[in-house]
Design a protein around this motif. Structure first.
Motif, mmCIF file in Angstrom:
data_model
loop_
_atom_site.group_PDB
_atom_site.id
_atom_site.type_symbol
_atom_site.label_atom_id
_atom_site.label_comp_id
_atom_site.label_asym_id
_atom_site.label_seq_id
_atom_site.Cartn_x
_atom_site.Cartn_y
_atom_site.Cartn_z
ATOM 1 N N SER A 113 0.831 -1.202 0.000
ATOM 2 C CA SER A 113 0.000 0.000 0.000
ATOM 3 C C SER A 113 0.860 1.244 0.000
ATOM 4 C CB SER A 113 -0.910 0.003 1.238
ATOM 5 O OG SER A 113 -1.783 -1.094 1.239
ATOM 6 N N VAL A 114 1.931 1.229 0.809
ATOM 7 C CA VAL A 114 2.780 2.411 0.854
ATOM 8 C C VAL A 114 3.686 2.501 -0.369
ATOM 9 C CG1 VAL A 114 2.746 2.514 3.365
ATOM 10 C CG2 VAL A 114 4.555 1.265 2.254
ATOM 11 N N ALA A 115 3.854 1.386 -1.101
ATOM 12 C CA ALA A 115 4.513 1.369 -2.409
ATOM 13 C C ALA A 115 5.845 2.105 -2.408
ATOM 14 C CB ALA A 115 3.590 1.967 -3.466
ATOM 15 N N PRO A 116 6.915 1.510 -1.851
ATOM 16 C CA PRO A 116 8.202 2.201 -1.704
ATOM 17 C C PRO A 116 8.727 2.856 -2.974
ATOM 18 C CG PRO A 116 8.239 0.086 -0.576
ATOM 19 C CD PRO A 116 6.953 0.136 -1.324
ATOM 20 N N LEU A 117 8.723 2.139 -4.074
ATOM 21 C CA LEU A 117 9.283 2.693 -5.307
ATOM 22 C C LEU A 117 8.410 3.817 -5.858
ATOM 23 C CD1 LEU A 117 11.642 2.439 -7.233
ATOM 24 C CD2 LEU A 117 10.362 0.707 -8.516
ATOM 25 N N THR A 118 7.108 3.689 -5.689
ATOM 26 C CA THR A 118 6.188 4.734 -6.144
ATOM 27 C C THR A 118 6.437 6.033 -5.400
ATOM 28 O OG1 THR A 118 4.507 3.059 -6.632
ATOM 29 C CG2 THR A 118 3.760 5.338 -6.436
ATOM 30 N N VAL A 119 6.613 5.925 -4.094
ATOM 31 C CA VAL A 119 6.853 7.125 -3.287
ATOM 32 C C VAL A 119 8.146 7.809 -3.720
ATOM 33 C CG1 VAL A 119 7.413 7.943 -0.964
ATOM 34 C CG2 VAL A 119 5.528 6.335 -1.307
ATOM 35 N N ILE A 120 9.219 7.035 -3.865
ATOM 36 C CA ILE A 120 10.523 7.623 -4.180
ATOM 37 C C ILE A 120 10.550 8.221 -5.575
ATOM 38 C CG2 ILE A 120 12.980 7.130 -4.456
ATOM 39 C CD1 ILE A 120 11.880 7.182 -1.555
ATOM 40 N N THR A 121 9.960 7.559 -6.540
ATOM 41 C CA THR A 121 10.068 8.021 -7.924
ATOM 42 C C THR A 121 8.963 8.978 -8.357
ATOM 43 O OG1 THR A 121 8.880 6.074 -8.728
ATOM 44 C CG2 THR A 121 11.274 5.935 -8.638
#
Length: 496
Positions: free
Chosen positions: A34-42
């Protein structure tokens, strides 16, 4: 006349989620998806830099992680005594009052739906369309890959959680590993130095505090979802806290490091680079050391990470809808499961809503990256922050009447501290919505979003009051989950 075994079995199939299916790792993977690490960073980091002009994202992540650790103390303590897939809804119903619980449920559904829908915009516009256009040799509209992702989520979401759990575990591990590896590659690039401005506590003061905390809350959205799976978990009193605390710590550390690295590597004008390169910024920085193939690999895993986030939010939304349908607050058809414990009717309803929104955006020609992803994720971040504050107040109310064997820290001091901090930050966020959305004050989402969120909460609360007057048997069961009056009437109480 006593219920037959067949009738009892049917009741359990209709109104109970699959039990004893998920351990700490599976639940941790679901909430990490849900927090989607790669989505947040990119995506979140460069878009936030471009929209707000603030560099303090990494320090905001650390601050939000600390707030969540304190908030989780009372939240998880209450979860031990109110096992309900409705989570926020059930806790507010028990701690503040049933009408407010219904209002909270509508608010939570709107918040999670905002998060899920924004991921479709990001997948279609930032990943699917560019990659397919490169591979096929002609322009592909963002709606095509978005619908393909929608179809996959529809298929997995309509089946038992264990199936989608395997997918989530694989995808979240892959994207988390990539974030770490690419961050290390950037740090090893010649000339790299860490930026002190990105970790300056000065950004956590004044109006910018509320803006950055909402962006941080957006990045952590989903960590509270462990309790959504409480009815399906193994040994929930141990599984849920372990999954929550470990996920907050691991994801928080990864976010803080990777965002700090990304901002530092962007040079003397990181905001200008974030505005120009957007989602490619992190990948371009890693490509200096790893080569251009790193960009393609990164985009593929970003796409799969977005699918994981879509599926995780879909599962959370359907369980909220299931909890409300089971208790009769929403039509009871949503409170029924398949023979394997999947809330399929609720899943299909969410699937239909998502498709309708995608069609509207495609026909209207709205920007899927700014007007769907960034505005949607920011709205979700604001909503989740307000839900944290409301639930923290409910925890105080719940334990004020009885200790339930919890110590003073868990039932009083931690919830009071979390509530005070969350209310201050929520006020600052609402007071600075224009900066948060990157628009002129009083226009666009800065004007519409608070009105819409308030209207949704008020409508849900009004519906709760109507139920109290017209359907008292349903009203009395609000927040009781499988023990509600609706479930009892179905015969489920006989087997619980």
């Amino acid at each position: 006349m006593s219920a037959s075994p067949t009738h009892t079995a049917q009741a359990s199939v209709s109104y109970a989620l699959a039990r004893n299916r998920l351990g700490p790792f599976a639940i941790g993977s679901a909430i990490a998806s849900s927090v989607a690490p790669l989505t947040v960073i990119t995506l979140v980091v460069p878009l936030a830099l471009a929209a707000t002009g603030l560099l303090g994202f990494p320090i905001a992540i650390i601050a939000v992680a600390a707030i969540l650790m304190i908030y989780a103390v009372g939240y998880l303590a209450m979860a031990r005594h109110i096992p309900n897939a409705g989570a926020f809804y059930a806790y507010v119903a028990h701690g503040i009052g049933r009408p407010f619980g219904v209002g909270t449920s509508w608010f939570a559904l709107a918040t999670y739906t905002s998060f899920q829908l924004c991921c479709y915009g990001a997948f279609g516009a930032a990943i699917g369309a560019p990659l397919l256009s490169d591979w096929l040799g002609f322009d592909v509209h963002w709606f095509i890959p978005a619908v393909l992702a929608w179809a996959l989520v529809a298929l997995l979401g309509a089946n038992e959680v264990k199936l989608s759990g395997y997918v989530l575990v694989f995808l979240v591990v892959a994207e988390t590993v990539l974030v770490v590896l690419y961050s290390l590659a950037i740090m090893l690039t010649s000339g790299f130095t860490f930026s002190g401005a990105a970790m300056s506590v000065g950004d956590l003061s004044g109006p910018s505090l509320g803006v950055l905390i909402v962006l941080g809350a957006t990045s952590f959205a989903g960590v509270e979802q462990a309790v959504v799976y409480i009815e399906e978990s193994k040994d929930p009193k141990r599984t849920i806290p372990v999954a929550t605390y470990v996920t907050v710590a691991v994801i928080g550390a990864a976010y803080a490091l990777a965002s700090w690295v990304q901002i530092s590597a962007a040079g003397p004008k990181p905001i200008d680079r974030a505005t120009a390169e957007g989602a490619d910024l992190f990948f371009n920085e890693a490509a200096v050391m790893l080569g251009h193939g790193a960009v393609t690999v990164g985009k593929v895993l970003l796409g799969t990470g977005l699918v994981a986030a879509l599926l995780a939010f879909h599962n959370a939304i359907t369980r909220y809808t299931f909890a409300l349908g089971r208790e009769g607050v929403l039509p009871r058809v949503f409170g029924r499961c398949t023979i394997k414990g999947a809330p399929r009717n609720a899943s299909l309803a969410q699937t239909a809503l998502a498709l309708a929104v995608l069609i509207v955006y495609a026909i209207a020609g709205w920007d899927p990256l700014v007007q769907l992803f960034y505005w949607g994720s920011t709205t979700g971040g604001l909503g989740i922050l307000l839900l944290y504050a409301l639930t923290s107040i409910a925890v105080i109310g719940f334990f004020a009447r009885r200790s339930y064997g919890e110590n003073l820290w868990r039932r009083r001091f931690a919830p009071l501290l979390a509530t005070a901090v969350l209310l201050v930050v929520a006020y600052l966020a609402v007071d600075n919505l224009a900066a948060l959305y990157g628009v002129t004050p009083g226009t666009g989402p800065a004007r519409i979003v608070p009105i819409a969120l308030l209207a949704i909460f008020a409508a849900g609360t009004t519906w709760g009051l109507i139920l109290r007057r017209t359907r008292p048997e349903i009203y009395e069961g609000i927040g009781r989950g499988a023990r509600s009056a609706t479930a009892s009437a179905s015969g489920l109480s006989a087997i619980l």
